[in-house]
Design a protein around this motif. Structure first.
Motif, mmCIF file in Angstrom:
data_model
loop_
_atom_site.group_PDB
_atom_site.id
_atom_site.type_symbol
_atom_site.label_atom_id
_atom_site.label_comp_id
_atom_site.label_asym_id
_atom_site.label_seq_id
_atom_site.Cartn_x
_atom_site.Cartn_y
_atom_site.Cartn_z
ATOM 1 N N THR A 1 21.534 28.023 12.681
ATOM 2 C CA THR A 1 21.208 28.532 11.432
ATOM 3 C C THR A 1 20.302 29.188 10.949
ATOM 4 O O THR A 1 19.892 29.268 9.709
ATOM 5 C CB THR A 1 21.303 26.972 10.515
ATOM 6 O OG1 THR A 1 20.238 26.167 10.846
ATOM 7 C CG2 THR A 1 22.598 26.163 10.937
ATOM 8 N N LYS B 1 16.020 25.388 13.754
ATOM 9 C CA LYS B 1 17.413 26.138 13.248
ATOM 10 C C LYS B 1 17.718 27.289 14.397
ATOM 11 O O LYS B 1 19.086 27.387 14.407
ATOM 12 C CB LYS B 1 16.763 26.861 12.056
ATOM 13 C CG LYS B 1 16.925 25.706 10.956
ATOM 14 C CD LYS B 1 17.051 26.310 9.560
ATOM 15 C CE LYS B 1 15.675 26.628 9.022
ATOM 16 N NZ LYS B 1 15.873 27.514 7.775
ATOM 17 N N LEU C 1 19.258 31.732 7.659
ATOM 18 C CA LEU C 1 20.413 31.621 6.545
ATOM 19 C C LEU C 1 19.395 30.671 5.514
ATOM 20 O O LEU C 1 18.646 29.640 5.888
ATOM 21 C CB LEU C 1 21.529 30.419 6.878
ATOM 22 C CG LEU C 1 22.364 31.077 7.901
ATOM 23 C CD1 LEU C 1 23.538 30.153 8.482
ATOM 24 C CD2 LEU C 1 22.890 32.387 7.364
ATOM 25 N N CYS C 2 19.837 31.105 4.340
ATOM 26 C CA CYS C 2 18.958 30.332 3.037
ATOM 27 C C CYS C 2 19.528 28.826 3.203
ATOM 28 O O CYS C 2 20.713 28.610 3.197
ATOM 29 C CB CYS C 2 19.489 31.146 1.818
ATOM 30 S SG CYS C 2 18.752 30.333 0.397
ATOM 31 N N GLU C 3 18.461 28.011 2.933
ATOM 32 C CA GLU C 3 18.766 26.640 2.788
ATOM 33 C C GLU C 3 19.509 26.295 1.474
ATOM 34 O O GLU C 3 19.934 25.259 1.068
ATOM 35 C CB GLU C 3 17.561 25.732 3.104
ATOM 36 C CG GLU C 3 17.168 25.887 4.578
ATOM 37 C CD GLU C 3 15.881 24.797 4.765
ATOM 38 O OE1 GLU C 3 15.478 24.181 3.741
ATOM 39 O OE2 GLU C 3 15.566 24.754 5.776
ATOM 40 N N ASN C 4 19.024 27.030 0.644
ATOM 41 C CA ASN C 4 19.973 26.835 -0.944
ATOM 42 C C ASN C 4 21.216 27.336 -0.802
ATOM 43 O O ASN C 4 22.306 26.619 -1.253
ATOM 44 C CB ASN C 4 18.722 26.998 -2.007
ATOM 45 C CG ASN C 4 19.636 26.767 -3.177
ATOM 46 O OD1 ASN C 4 19.845 25.665 -3.500
ATOM 47 N ND2 ASN C 4 19.816 27.853 -4.222
ATOM 48 N N CYS C 5 21.496 28.626 -0.728
ATOM 49 C CA CYS C 5 22.687 29.334 -1.224
ATOM 50 C C CYS C 5 23.584 29.466 0.252
ATOM 51 O O CYS C 5 24.531 29.878 0.168
ATOM 52 C CB CYS C 5 22.481 30.570 -1.698
ATOM 53 S SG CYS C 5 21.764 31.779 -1.030
ATOM 54 N N GLY C 6 22.713 29.378 1.490
ATOM 55 C CA GLY C 6 23.477 29.599 2.618
ATOM 56 C C GLY C 6 23.872 31.181 3.139
ATOM 57 O O GLY C 6 24.325 31.549 4.348
ATOM 58 N N GLN C 7 23.133 32.050 2.299
ATOM 59 C CA GLN C 7 23.357 33.296 2.603
ATOM 60 C C GLN C 7 22.296 33.647 3.477
ATOM 61 O O GLN C 7 21.037 33.290 3.716
ATOM 62 C CB GLN C 7 23.377 34.263 1.314
ATOM 63 C CG GLN C 7 24.248 34.147 0.312
ATOM 64 C CD GLN C 7 25.610 34.544 0.977
ATOM 65 O OE1 GLN C 7 25.940 35.760 1.346
ATOM 66 N NE2 GLN C 7 26.646 33.609 0.818
#
Ligand SMILES: [Zn+2]
Length: 125
Positions: A83, A78, A86-92
């Protein structure tokens, strides 16, 4: 990518090296005991049971290390993709204090809680 992640990358790289060494150590131990077994084919049943248990323990440990290693490698990838963090679920962005505690974290605290409840399918870390 900010500089605040640089030391985390270093930690992940050190961790990957440590895990690789640990894995190599386990595999060395395994081949030594295999040789010993060949030398004494008439081992007692009890000894065989112990060896089976040792083998299972070793395989479990090996699997755990491989899993950790793939988590670490994924995190390092990553960095290449930009990336990281960054959260893999919400991208935050994942809170830095969480990354400090677990540099290979893939989910933010909120999504990790959801994953724990089974509400999202991403494996929790
Ligand atoms: Zn999230």
């Amino acid at each position: 990518m900010t500089d605040s992640y640089r030391h985390l990358r270093e930690r992940l790289e050190a961790e990957r090296k440590r895990l690789a060494e640990e894995l190599a150590k386990i595999q060395t131990t395994a081949s030594t005991s295999d040789e010993r077994r060949e030398g004494s084919p008439f081992g007692k049943r009890e000894e065989e049971a112990t060896e089976t248990m040792e083998l299972e323990k070793r395989l479990a440990l090996e699997n755990r290390i491989r899993q950790e290693m793939s988590g670490v490698e994924k995190a390092l990838e990553k960095f290449e993709k930009g990336t990281y963090g960054l959260c893999e679920n919400c991208g935050q962005p994942i809170a830095l204090e969480r990354l400090e505690a677990l540099p290979q974290a893939t989910l933010c605290v909120k999504c990790k809680a959801l994953a724990k409840d089974g509400r999202i399918t991403t494996p929790p870390r």
